[in-house]
Design a protein around this motif. Structure first.
Motif, short mmCIF file in Angstrom:
data_model
loop_
_atom_site.label_atom_id
_atom_site.label_comp_id
_atom_site.label_asym_id
_atom_site.label_seq_id
_atom_site.Cartn_x
_atom_site.Cartn_y
_atom_site.Cartn_z
N LYS A 1 0.82 -1.22 0.00
CA LYS A 1 0.00 0.00 0.00
C LYS A 1 0.85 1.27 0.00
O LYS A 1 0.38 2.33 -0.38
CB LYS A 1 -0.94 0.00 1.21
CG LYS A 1 -0.21 0.05 2.54
CD LYS A 1 -1.21 0.05 3.67
CE LYS A 1 -0.64 0.05 5.04
NZ LYS A 1 0.74 0.06 5.29
N ILE B 1 2.19 1.78 -4.46
CA ILE B 1 1.16 2.03 -5.48
C ILE B 1 -0.03 1.11 -5.19
O ILE B 1 0.17 -0.05 -4.82
CB ILE B 1 1.72 1.78 -6.90
CG1 ILE B 1 0.73 2.25 -7.96
CG2 ILE B 1 2.05 0.33 -7.11
CD1 ILE B 1 1.35 2.30 -9.35
N PRO B 2 -1.22 1.62 -5.31
CA PRO B 2 -2.39 0.74 -5.11
C PRO B 2 -2.39 -0.38 -6.16
O PRO B 2 -2.04 -0.17 -7.32
CB PRO B 2 -3.58 1.67 -5.31
CG PRO B 2 -3.05 3.05 -5.15
CD PRO B 2 -1.61 3.01 -5.54
N ALA C 1 -4.71 -1.75 -7.68
CA ALA C 1 -5.63 -1.51 -8.80
C ALA C 1 -4.95 -0.68 -9.90
O ALA C 1 -5.31 -0.80 -11.06
CB ALA C 1 -6.88 -0.80 -8.30
N ARG C 2 -3.97 0.14 -9.55
CA ARG C 2 -3.27 0.99 -10.54
C ARG C 2 -1.99 0.36 -11.07
O ARG C 2 -1.35 0.91 -11.95
CB ARG C 2 -2.96 2.34 -9.93
CG ARG C 2 -4.21 3.17 -9.73
CD ARG C 2 -3.92 4.58 -9.27
NE ARG C 2 -2.56 5.05 -9.58
CZ ARG C 2 -1.94 5.99 -8.89
NH1 ARG C 2 -2.55 6.57 -7.87
NH2 ARG C 2 -0.74 6.38 -9.22
N ALA C 3 -1.60 -0.76 -10.51
CA ALA C 3 -0.35 -1.40 -10.93
C ALA C 3 -0.47 -1.92 -12.36
O ALA C 3 -1.48 -2.49 -12.74
CB ALA C 3 -0.01 -2.54 -9.98
N GLU C 4 0.57 -1.69 -13.14
CA GLU C 4 0.55 -2.11 -14.54
C GLU C 4 0.84 -3.59 -14.71
O GLU C 4 0.35 -4.22 -15.63
CB GLU C 4 1.54 -1.27 -15.35
CG GLU C 4 1.14 0.18 -15.47
CD GLU C 4 2.15 0.97 -16.27
OE1 GLU C 4 2.94 0.36 -17.01
OE2 GLU C 4 2.12 2.20 -16.16
N ALA D 1 0.43 -6.14 -12.28
CA ALA D 1 -0.05 -6.75 -11.04
C ALA D 1 0.12 -8.27 -11.08
O ALA D 1 0.35 -8.90 -10.05
CB ALA D 1 -1.49 -6.39 -10.78
#
Length: 88
Positions: free
Chosen positions: A56, A59-60, A62-65, A67
């Protein structure tokens, strides 16, 4: 002493030295395997804990390229930990 007795004593001494050397090598091999297991367990647990702990902060998810790479690393860290535990 006869020549045959000397050969028998020499053979017995060589056999004793061979067995002692073989036993020492076996002990070293076991020690190396245990150390490798400990290292794998330590690094895998540390990697899993750090990536979960600081997720956390960077980078969240959900925004990770990429993931999927993070999820993959968690799976492999967990697999490594479980493999070492089952090997004991």
């Amino acid at each position: 002493m006869h020549e045959g007795e000397n050969l028998e004593e020499e053979f017995a001494e060589r056999k004793r030295l061979y067995e002692r050397h073989r036993e020492e090598l076996s002990k070293r091999q076991i020690s190396n395997a245990e150390n490798l297991d400990k290292s794998i367990l330590t690094y895998s647990a540390a990697g899993l804990a750090l990536s979960l702990g600081f997720l956390k902060d960077f980078i969240p998810i959900a925004r990770a390229e990429v993931a999927w790479a993070l999820y993959g690393s968690w799976i492999f860290f967990t697999f490594a930990i479980l493999a070492v535990i089952f090997s004991y």
